[in-house]
Design a protein around this motif. Structure first.
Motif, PDB file in Angstrom:
ATOM      1  N   ALA A  88       0.818  -1.208   0.000  1.00 20.98           N
ATOM      2  CA  ALA A  88       0.000   0.000   0.000  1.00 20.98           C
ATOM      3  C   ALA A  88       0.851   1.258   0.000  1.00 20.98           C
ATOM      4  O   ALA A  88       0.560   2.225  -0.715  1.00 20.98           O
ATOM      5  N   ALA A  89       1.918   1.272   0.801  1.00 11.03           N
ATOM      6  CA  ALA A  89       2.754   2.471   0.895  1.00 11.03           C
ATOM      7  C   ALA A  89       3.418   2.796  -0.435  1.00 11.03           C
ATOM      8  O   ALA A  89       3.397   3.947  -0.890  1.00 11.03           O
ATOM      9  N   SER A  90       4.014   1.802  -1.077  1.00  9.20           N
ATOM     10  CA  SER A  90       4.700   2.070  -2.350  1.00  9.20           C
ATOM     11  C   SER A  90       3.705   2.501  -3.425  1.00  9.20           C
ATOM     12  O   SER A  90       4.006   3.370  -4.249  1.00  9.20           O
ATOM     13  N   ALA A  91       2.506   1.915  -3.436  1.00  9.85           N
ATOM     14  CA  ALA A  91       1.496   2.311  -4.426  1.00  9.85           C
ATOM     15  C   ALA A  91       1.046   3.747  -4.205  1.00  9.85           C
ATOM     16  O   ALA A  91       0.899   4.528  -5.161  1.00  9.85           O
ATOM     17  N   LEU A  92       0.830   4.120  -2.941  1.00 13.69           N
ATOM     18  CA  LEU A  92       0.376   5.475  -2.646  1.00 13.69           C
ATOM     19  C   LEU A  92       1.450   6.503  -2.975  1.00 13.69           C
ATOM     20  O   LEU A  92       1.149   7.578  -3.492  1.00 13.69           O
ATOM     21  N   ILE A  93       2.701   6.176  -2.702  1.00 10.90           N
ATOM     22  CA  ILE A  93       3.793   7.092  -3.039  1.00 10.90           C
ATOM     23  C   ILE A  93       3.882   7.265  -4.553  1.00 10.90           C
ATOM     24  O   ILE A  93       4.059   8.386  -5.059  1.00 10.90           O
ATOM     25  N   CYS A  94       3.748   6.184  -5.304  1.00  5.82           N
ATOM     26  CA  CYS A  94       3.750   6.292  -6.772  1.00  5.82           C
ATOM     27  C   CYS A  94       2.611   7.192  -7.245  1.00  5.82           C
ATOM     28  O   CYS A  94       2.796   8.035  -8.137  1.00  5.82           O
ATOM     29  N   GLN A  95       1.443   7.028  -6.667  1.00  2.20           N
ATOM     30  CA  GLN A  95       0.292   7.864  -7.028  1.00  2.20           C
ATOM     31  C   GLN A  95       0.574   9.328  -6.730  1.00  2.20           C
ATOM     32  O   GLN A  95       0.320  10.205  -7.570  1.00  2.20           O
TER      33      GLN A  95
ATOM     34  N   ILE B 145      -3.511  -2.653  -1.375  1.00  3.06           N
ATOM     35  CA  ILE B 145      -3.092  -1.666  -2.377  1.00  3.06           C
ATOM     36  C   ILE B 145      -4.312  -0.970  -2.975  1.00  3.06           C
ATOM     37  O   ILE B 145      -4.349   0.265  -3.092  1.00  3.06           O
ATOM     38  N   ALA B 146      -5.308  -1.750  -3.355  1.00  2.00           N
ATOM     39  CA  ALA B 146      -6.511  -1.193  -3.988  1.00  2.00           C
ATOM     40  C   ALA B 146      -7.241  -0.234  -3.051  1.00  2.00           C
ATOM     41  O   ALA B 146      -7.895   0.714  -3.507  1.00  2.00           O
ATOM     42  N   ARG B 147      -7.130  -0.456  -1.739  1.00  2.00           N
ATOM     43  CA  ARG B 147      -7.823   0.408  -0.775  1.00  2.00           C
ATOM     44  C   ARG B 147      -7.266   1.819  -0.762  1.00  2.00           C
ATOM     45  O   ARG B 147      -8.004   2.792  -0.545  1.00  2.00           O
ATOM     46  N   VAL B 148      -5.956   1.971  -1.024  1.00  2.00           N
ATOM     47  CA  VAL B 148      -5.355   3.295  -0.859  1.00  2.00           C
ATOM     48  C   VAL B 148      -5.164   4.062  -2.157  1.00  2.00           C
ATOM     49  O   VAL B 148      -4.951   5.269  -2.137  1.00  2.00           O
ATOM     50  N   THR B 149      -5.209   3.387  -3.302  1.00  2.00           N
ATOM     51  CA  THR B 149      -4.958   4.103  -4.558  1.00  2.00           C
ATOM     52  C   THR B 149      -6.245   4.299  -5.353  1.00  2.00           C
ATOM     53  O   THR B 149      -7.113   3.421  -5.395  1.00  2.00           O
ATOM     54  N   SER B 150      -6.347   5.473  -5.965  1.00  2.00           N
ATOM     55  CA  SER B 150      -7.475   5.760  -6.851  1.00  2.00           C
ATOM     56  C   SER B 150      -7.092   5.590  -8.313  1.00  2.00           C
ATOM     57  O   SER B 150      -7.917   5.802  -9.203  1.00  2.00           O
ATOM     58  N   LEU B 151      -5.849   5.196  -8.565  1.00  2.00           N
ATOM     59  CA  LEU B 151      -5.378   5.014  -9.934  1.00  2.00           C
ATOM     60  C   LEU B 151      -5.764   3.635 -10.473  1.00  2.00           C
ATOM     61  O   LEU B 151      -5.980   2.699  -9.702  1.00  2.00           O
TER      62      LEU B 151
ATOM     63  N   LEU C  68       3.738  11.990   4.979  1.00  2.00           N
ATOM     64  CA  LEU C  68       3.500  10.578   4.719  1.00  2.00           C
ATOM     65  C   LEU C  68       2.292  10.071   5.488  1.00  2.00           C
ATOM     66  O   LEU C  68       1.424   9.386   4.933  1.00  2.00           O
ATOM     67  N   ASN C  69       2.205  10.431   6.760  1.00  2.00           N
ATOM     68  CA  ASN C  69       1.071   9.976   7.573  1.00  2.00           C
ATOM     69  C   ASN C  69      -0.241  10.558   7.069  1.00  2.00           C
ATOM     70  O   ASN C  69      -1.264   9.871   7.003  1.00  2.00           O
ATOM     71  N   SER C  70      -0.210  11.817   6.657  1.00  2.00           N
ATOM     72  CA  SER C  70      -1.433  12.465   6.147  1.00  2.00           C
ATOM     73  C   SER C  70      -1.917  11.809   4.874  1.00  2.00           C
ATOM     74  O   SER C  70      -3.131  11.707   4.621  1.00  2.00           O
ATOM     75  N   ALA C  71      -0.984  11.330   4.039  1.00  2.00           N
ATOM     76  CA  ALA C  71      -1.386  10.683   2.790  1.00  2.00           C
ATOM     77  C   ALA C  71      -2.248   9.461   3.062  1.00  2.00           C
ATOM     78  O   ALA C  71      -3.209   9.187   2.344  1.00  2.00           O
ATOM     79  N   PHE C  72      -1.909   8.729   4.109  1.00  2.00           N
ATOM     80  CA  PHE C  72      -2.707   7.543   4.436  1.00  2.00           C
ATOM     81  C   PHE C  72      -4.034   7.907   5.065  1.00  2.00           C
ATOM     82  O   PHE C  72      -5.046   7.247   4.837  1.00  2.00           O
ATOM     83  N   VAL C  73      -4.059   8.979   5.846  1.00  2.00           N
ATOM     84  CA  VAL C  73      -5.324   9.448   6.420  1.00  2.00           C
ATOM     85  C   VAL C  73      -6.278   9.851   5.319  1.00  2.00           C
ATOM     86  O   VAL C  73      -7.465   9.500   5.317  1.00  2.00           O
ATOM     87  N   GLU C  74      -5.742  10.552   4.305  1.00  2.00           N
ATOM     88  CA  GLU C  74      -6.577  11.032   3.191  1.00  2.00           C
ATOM     89  C   GLU C  74      -7.038   9.906   2.289  1.00  2.00           C
ATOM     90  O   GLU C  74      -8.049  10.027   1.589  1.00  2.00           O
TER      91      GLU C  74
END
Length: 268
Positions: free
Chosen positions: A27-34, A72-78, A260-266
């Motif tokens: 999840a973290a690597s996917a969100l950072i890529c997004q 991964i699917a939970r955190v990315t909108s891509l 980084l923490n805010s990205a997961f909250v959002e």
């Protein structure tokens, strides 16, 4: 439907710019890529397996893979495309069941490979997937390991790839993936002779993406390289722990904690 993630992902293979697909593993690597500008996210089967404590090459239990993709699917909108190796089975119906489970998690595409198996076997798996989907959309990237496994070289390798990709296209594949291909001229010949978007994997020392794109290659993925880069940094930082000082490599290139923490909250 026109603005669905599947349609968005499909159109990314048809634009006047290359689709550069970073391959995440959690999840973290996917969100950072997004959050750093990716248009879509893929996964690397090797990186996902390693992150969960398994070797690459079919060792990852399917349920663990599904759980990882759900996170991964939970955190990315891509749009999300998942590497499922050879489908973890030689039974086309079981492979089709896995593909459907991935689609139900929100995945819009899969990579599926011939590896050491016969081209006919992969063709049967692709056909079974489409039958099981029953009209539901899933972008199938059919991977042939002609170059990766050194089955041939030069013109023979090109012809073997064309033959295999034509078979996979007839079975219903939407794209052809040729990891290990590193020659612009061979890429141009392949793209000119197969009516499918072609995906290659970025490798050390190859020509710039712009040259491959001009040669007709549409999609570029990173494979396990991002994982290897990140964990290479981890390895070097860990070595610095023996040197107790504030300017060691431990604190170089770190992401801000709050951001980084805010990205997961959002993302919730």
């Amino acid at each position: 439907m026109n603005n669905s993630p599947f349609n968005t992902f499909t159109k990314l293979h048809q634009t006047d710019a290359p689709l550069i697909l970073p391959n995440a593993w959690d999840a973290a690597s996917a969100l950072i890529c997004q959050n750093t500008g990716a248009q879509a996210v893929g996964t690397s089967s090797a990186a996902v397996a390693w992150s969960l404590g398994y070797a690459d090459g079919g060792a990852l239990p399917v349920e663990e893979h599904l759980n990882a993709i759900a996170r991964i699917a939970r955190v990315t909108s891509l749009p999300l495309s998942v590497d499922i190796e050879d489908g973890y089975s030689q039974n086309p119906e079981q492979v089709a069941e896995l593909a459907c489970k991935m689609m139900e998690l929100g995945v819009v595409g899969i990579n599926i490979e011939d590896g050491n198996d016969t081209p006919e076997s992969l063709g049967e798996k692709i056909s079974a997937i489409l039958k099981a989907l029953n009209g539901r959309p899933l972008f199938i990237n059919a991977r042939t390991d002609v170059y990766l496994n050194g089955l041939a070289s030069g013109e023979q390798a090109i012809n073997m790839c064309i033959e295999r990709l034509e078979l996979y296209k007839s079975a219903g594949a939407d794209c052809g993936f040729v990891p290990g291909l590193s020659s612009v001229e061979e890429a141009r010949s392949l793209a000119a002779n197969i009516n499918l978007p072609i995906n290659i994997m970025l490798l050390p020392g190859i020509a710039p993406i712009s040259e491959f794109f001009a040669a007709g290659i549409k999609r570029f993925s990173t494979g396990p390289a991002l994982f290897q880069s990140v964990y290479g940094h981890l390895s070097e930082s860990s070595k610095q722990l023996t040197v107790v000082n504030s300017d060691s490599g431990l604190f170089s290139n770190v992401l801000d904690y709050g951001a980084l923490n805010s990205a997961f909250v959002e993302s919730i």
